[in-house]
Design a protein around this motif. Sequence first.
Motif, PDB file in Angstrom:
ATOM      1  N   THR A 163       0.843  -1.183   0.000  1.00 35.53           N
ATOM      2  CA  THR A 163       0.000   0.000   0.000  1.00 35.53           C
ATOM      3  C   THR A 163       0.886   1.243   0.000  1.00 35.53           C
ATOM      4  O   THR A 163       1.794   1.353   0.822  1.00 35.53           O
ATOM      5  CB  THR A 163      -0.894   0.002   1.244  1.00 35.53           C
ATOM      6  OG1 THR A 163      -1.737  -1.134   1.197  1.00 35.53           O
ATOM      7  CG2 THR A 163      -1.743   1.260   1.303  1.00 35.53           C
ATOM      8  N   HIS A 217       1.156   5.583   0.039  1.00 36.60           N
ATOM      9  CA  HIS A 217       0.418   6.685   0.639  1.00 36.60           C
ATOM     10  C   HIS A 217       0.823   7.980  -0.047  1.00 36.60           C
ATOM     11  O   HIS A 217       1.991   8.304  -0.141  1.00 36.60           O
ATOM     12  CB  HIS A 217       0.722   6.779   2.133  1.00 36.60           C
ATOM     13  CG  HIS A 217      -0.311   7.563   2.859  1.00 36.60           C
ATOM     14  ND1 HIS A 217      -1.104   7.029   3.828  1.00 36.60           N
ATOM     15  CD2 HIS A 217      -0.712   8.840   2.714  1.00 36.60           C
ATOM     16  CE1 HIS A 217      -1.954   7.936   4.267  1.00 36.60           C
ATOM     17  NE2 HIS A 217      -1.734   9.063   3.605  1.00 36.60           N
ATOM     18  N   LEU A 261       4.351  10.230   0.108  1.00 32.22           N
ATOM     19  CA  LEU A 261       4.860  10.620   1.414  1.00 32.22           C
ATOM     20  C   LEU A 261       6.221   9.954   1.609  1.00 32.22           C
ATOM     21  O   LEU A 261       6.374   8.758   1.365  1.00 32.22           O
ATOM     22  CB  LEU A 261       3.874  10.117   2.464  1.00 32.22           C
ATOM     23  CG  LEU A 261       4.123  10.462   3.918  1.00 32.22           C
ATOM     24  CD1 LEU A 261       3.930  11.947   4.138  1.00 32.22           C
ATOM     25  CD2 LEU A 261       3.157   9.672   4.795  1.00 32.22           C
ATOM     26  N   ARG A 262       7.188  10.731   2.068  1.00 29.42           N
ATOM     27  CA  ARG A 262       8.484  10.125   2.380  1.00 29.42           C
ATOM     28  C   ARG A 262       8.427   9.444   3.738  1.00 29.42           C
ATOM     29  O   ARG A 262       7.592   9.755   4.571  1.00 29.42           O
ATOM     30  CB  ARG A 262       9.567  11.204   2.421  1.00 29.42           C
ATOM     31  CG  ARG A 262      10.059  11.612   1.063  1.00 29.42           C
ATOM     32  CD  ARG A 262      11.364  12.389   1.225  1.00 29.42           C
ATOM     33  NE  ARG A 262      11.735  13.051  -0.018  1.00 29.42           N
ATOM     34  CZ  ARG A 262      12.442  14.165  -0.071  1.00 29.42           C
ATOM     35  NH1 ARG A 262      12.864  14.748   1.068  1.00 29.42           N
ATOM     36  NH2 ARG A 262      12.740  14.708  -1.229  1.00 29.42           N
ATOM     37  N   HIS A 263       9.394   8.558   3.951  1.00 31.82           N
ATOM     38  CA  HIS A 263       9.358   7.788   5.189  1.00 31.82           C
ATOM     39  C   HIS A 263       9.700   8.622   6.416  1.00 31.82           C
ATOM     40  O   HIS A 263       9.405   8.227   7.538  1.00 31.82           O
ATOM     41  CB  HIS A 263      10.326   6.608   5.095  1.00 31.82           C
ATOM     42  CG  HIS A 263       9.881   5.595   4.108  1.00 31.82           C
ATOM     43  ND1 HIS A 263       8.629   5.004   4.174  1.00 31.82           N
ATOM     44  CD2 HIS A 263      10.469   5.066   3.014  1.00 31.82           C
ATOM     45  CE1 HIS A 263       8.488   4.167   3.165  1.00 31.82           C
ATOM     46  NE2 HIS A 263       9.599   4.188   2.433  1.00 31.82           N
ATOM     47  N   ASP A 264      10.358   9.751   6.203  1.00 28.75           N
ATOM     48  CA  ASP A 264      10.846  10.506   7.356  1.00 28.75           C
ATOM     49  C   ASP A 264      10.131  11.832   7.552  1.00 28.75           C
ATOM     50  O   ASP A 264      10.589  12.682   8.290  1.00 28.75           O
ATOM     51  CB  ASP A 264      12.343  10.765   7.205  1.00 28.75           C
ATOM     52  CG  ASP A 264      12.628  11.568   5.942  1.00 28.75           C
ATOM     53  OD1 ASP A 264      11.728  11.664   5.075  1.00 28.75           O
ATOM     54  OD2 ASP A 264      13.748  12.086   5.813  1.00 28.75           O
ATOM     55  N   GLU A 265       9.002  12.028   6.885  1.00 30.22           N
ATOM     56  CA  GLU A 265       8.308  13.308   7.031  1.00 30.22           C
ATOM     57  C   GLU A 265       6.853  13.061   7.411  1.00 30.22           C
ATOM     58  O   GLU A 265       6.271  12.035   7.068  1.00 30.22           O
ATOM     59  CB  GLU A 265       8.375  14.113   5.724  1.00 30.22           C
ATOM     60  CG  GLU A 265       7.655  13.453   4.568  1.00 30.22           C
ATOM     61  CD  GLU A 265       7.836  14.175   3.229  1.00 30.22           C
ATOM     62  OE1 GLU A 265       8.465  15.245   3.207  1.00 30.22           O
ATOM     63  OE2 GLU A 265       7.345  13.648   2.234  1.00 30.22           O
ATOM     64  N   ASP A 266       6.276  14.005   8.145  1.00 28.25           N
ATOM     65  CA  ASP A 266       4.841  13.885   8.388  1.00 28.25           C
ATOM     66  C   ASP A 266       4.106  14.515   7.210  1.00 28.25           C
ATOM     67  O   ASP A 266       4.715  15.108   6.324  1.00 28.25           O
ATOM     68  CB  ASP A 266       4.449  14.497   9.740  1.00 28.25           C
ATOM     69  CG  ASP A 266       4.593  16.000   9.770  1.00 28.25           C
ATOM     70  OD1 ASP A 266       4.635  16.621   8.699  1.00 28.25           O
ATOM     71  OD2 ASP A 266       4.667  16.558  10.869  1.00 28.25           O
ATOM     72  N   MET A 267       2.799  14.401   7.216  1.00 28.26           N
ATOM     73  CA  MET A 267       2.057  14.765   6.012  1.00 28.26           C
ATOM     74  C   MET A 267       2.064  16.259   5.735  1.00 28.26           C
ATOM     75  O   MET A 267       2.143  16.672   4.580  1.00 28.26           O
ATOM     76  CB  MET A 267       0.635  14.232   6.109  1.00 28.26           C
ATOM     77  CG  MET A 267       0.616  12.715   6.088  1.00 28.26           C
ATOM     78  SD  MET A 267      -1.000  12.045   5.782  1.00 28.26           S
ATOM     79  CE  MET A 267      -1.941  13.037   6.883  1.00 28.26           C
ATOM     80  N   THR A 268       1.969  17.067   6.766  1.00 27.02           N
ATOM     81  CA  THR A 268       1.965  18.511   6.541  1.00 27.02           C
ATOM     82  C   THR A 268       3.271  18.962   5.894  1.00 27.02           C
ATOM     83  O   THR A 268       3.262  19.729   4.915  1.00 27.02           O
ATOM     84  CB  THR A 268       1.747  19.254   7.867  1.00 27.02           C
ATOM     85  OG1 THR A 268       0.571  18.744   8.483  1.00 27.02           O
ATOM     86  CG2 THR A 268       1.577  20.742   7.631  1.00 27.02           C
ATOM     87  N   GLN A 318      -5.704  19.595   7.153  1.00 24.02           N
ATOM     88  CA  GLN A 318      -6.145  18.284   6.691  1.00 24.02           C
ATOM     89  C   GLN A 318      -7.605  18.307   6.291  1.00 24.02           C
ATOM     90  O   GLN A 318      -8.422  18.913   6.971  1.00 24.02           O
ATOM     91  CB  GLN A 318      -6.028  17.265   7.820  1.00 24.02           C
ATOM     92  CG  GLN A 318      -4.701  16.616   7.986  1.00 24.02           C
ATOM     93  CD  GLN A 318      -4.766  15.482   8.997  1.00 24.02           C
ATOM     94  OE1 GLN A 318      -5.795  14.797   9.125  1.00 24.02           O
ATOM     95  NE2 GLN A 318      -3.686  15.286   9.713  1.00 24.02           N
ATOM     96  N   ALA A 360      -9.945  15.106   4.208  1.00 21.18           N
ATOM     97  CA  ALA A 360     -10.299  13.707   4.445  1.00 21.18           C
ATOM     98  C   ALA A 360      -9.294  12.765   3.813  1.00 21.18           C
ATOM     99  O   ALA A 360      -8.440  13.174   3.028  1.00 21.18           O
ATOM    100  CB  ALA A 360     -11.684  13.436   3.876  1.00 21.18           C
ATOM    101  N   VAL A 361      -9.418  11.500   4.159  1.00 19.68           N
ATOM    102  CA  VAL A 361      -8.597  10.457   3.558  1.00 19.68           C
ATOM    103  C   VAL A 361      -9.480   9.675   2.597  1.00 19.68           C
ATOM    104  O   VAL A 361     -10.627   9.372   2.907  1.00 19.68           O
ATOM    105  CB  VAL A 361      -8.044   9.519   4.642  1.00 19.68           C
ATOM    106  CG1 VAL A 361      -7.210   8.419   4.018  1.00 19.68           C
ATOM    107  CG2 VAL A 361      -7.228  10.307   5.645  1.00 19.68           C
ATOM    108  N   ILE A 405      -3.478   5.103  -0.745  1.00 10.65           N
ATOM    109  CA  ILE A 405      -4.339   5.885   0.127  1.00 10.65           C
ATOM    110  C   ILE A 405      -3.977   7.353  -0.044  1.00 10.65           C
ATOM    111  O   ILE A 405      -2.799   7.704  -0.033  1.00 10.65           O
ATOM    112  CB  ILE A 405      -4.139   5.465   1.590  1.00 10.65           C
ATOM    113  CG1 ILE A 405      -4.595   4.008   1.769  1.00 10.65           C
ATOM    114  CG2 ILE A 405      -4.893   6.374   2.537  1.00 10.65           C
ATOM    115  CD1 ILE A 405      -4.245   3.430   3.115  1.00 10.65           C
ATOM    116  N   SER A 431      -4.337  11.235   1.316  1.00 12.07           N
ATOM    117  CA  SER A 431      -4.750  12.194   2.344  1.00 12.07           C
ATOM    118  C   SER A 431      -4.828  13.559   1.694  1.00 12.07           C
ATOM    119  O   SER A 431      -3.857  14.019   1.101  1.00 12.07           O
ATOM    120  CB  SER A 431      -3.730  12.229   3.476  1.00 12.07           C
ATOM    121  OG  SER A 431      -3.818  11.058   4.235  1.00 12.07           O
TER     122      SER A 431
END
Lengths: 230, 230
Positions: free
Chosen positions: A6, A8, A50-57, A78, A80-81, A94, A96
């Motif tokens: 999966t 993201h 999305l990178r593995h080391d960053e949050d979504m914002t 944010q 919805a997902v 997925i 976001s």
Amino acid sequence: MVHISTAHEVLAVVFQVRRLGTPKPQLSVLLWQRAQEPQRGAWSLPGGSLRHDEDMTSSVRRQLAEKVDLREIAHLEQLAVFSDPDRVPATRTIASTFLGLVPSPATPELPPDTRWHPVSALPPMAFDHGPMVTHAHARLVAKLSYTNIGFALAPKEFVLSTLRDIYSAALDYQVDATNLQRVLQRRGVITRTGTTAQSGRSGGRPAAVFRFADSQLRVTDEFAALRPPS
Amino acid sequence: MVHISTAHEVLAVVFQVRRLGTPKPQLSVLLWQRAQEPQRGAWSLPGGSLRHDEDMTSSVRRQLAEKVDLREIAHLEQLAVFSDPDRVPATRTIASTFLGLVPSPATPELPPDTRWHPVSALPPMAFDHGPMVTHAHARLVAKLSYTNIGFALAPKEFVLSTLRDIYSAALDYQVDATNLQRVLQRRGVITRTGTTAQSGRSGGRPAAVFRFADSQLRVTDEFAALRPPS
DNA sequence: GCAAAAGTGTTTTGCGTACACCCATGC
DNA sequence: GCATGGGTGTACGCAAAACACTTTTGC
């Protein structure tokens, strides 16, 4: 369909109120046109993995800066997902979604495949990106009513008729400048700077200049009903 | 910290208004106690990994049914996504949170490690699950004001004093039954069934029985301000 | 002076709260 | 009867919308 892994992605619905030839400015959304299949030619929301080391914002801010060279985001939140396993072909992804707002006068340089489209006339949208825009618009409309979110669409300093045009564009109905002023001033959302603007070529009383009191989201009208006893 | 792969979990904040010995019922949240390290003994929100072939809403419903044997969810909606790369140790895991509501009289059987806790006195919570509960509660409070979301906390048919207790528990202040009735009736949220309930042992006029008009979320008070012209 | 644009004053309205008062039951 | 809880009627307050009217400019 069964998927092995999966992915993201983050997707941003970035709005700005812009003049587009028409006399009145319009609420517009930033889109880029797909050059590759699937859905070649359809328009997509900016974003990516999305990178593995960053949050979504952080990811949204990074991708908007890198891919569409956009840095003047005054507000980002944010939405919805979207998690339907088959929302995009191949890898299960997925998404976001985020709402981003750019102040009105800023006109950043854009890559050639990227363009602002009026929300009232969206081009053919890729995958499930159409409903995402609708959702973001609904959120913006709601928050204009009970928060100070207008700060993120307006210039730093402005005249009330300008602010009326911005609200009218975002809400999609004619807002009365008189009442807008009183509501926002009563709530402490906007304040006078003290200076006044020049009158236009065709005369008219010079307008007072305002600014938003905060440049961060604040709820200004918390209780619609069922207020706690006073 | 750098991660190789990213997992995705769903977590549910499930609320119910429950009597817990106290005279007045309290808003409670469903939690289970961790038996393993890390954070052994701390309390967690129910949920778990998303399967490759299901969307998140289905996943939440499935996990609540399988893991805590809970099937009477009257309302379920997305809250926020928590994406800090280090929010849990080891594998990088993105959490999508949901708000679930269970009607008041239902008292499902629960596994032994699972318990309802009053929101006003939460036990030590695992990871970032504490803020998730706070966030869900804020959302519930807001929606009680401008939607018909009460349907998901109340019994099918009820007397007004019961509904007052439910609203009071969820909002955490004393709601006036008289005004609650008028507000909800004016908005068409609740309607009389026609029947009346028995008076209690200590007498008193028998109360009218009500029910919610809808059993799906509806916005009932859309505009706090900046209403479009009529 | 006149038109144009901005701003102020005033009225009306709708909704929600507060509170006093009436109603139906058990004992 | 009277206590107890339920329900109705009404007055008050607040905030926003609507609109008339005044102010300040360009020409």
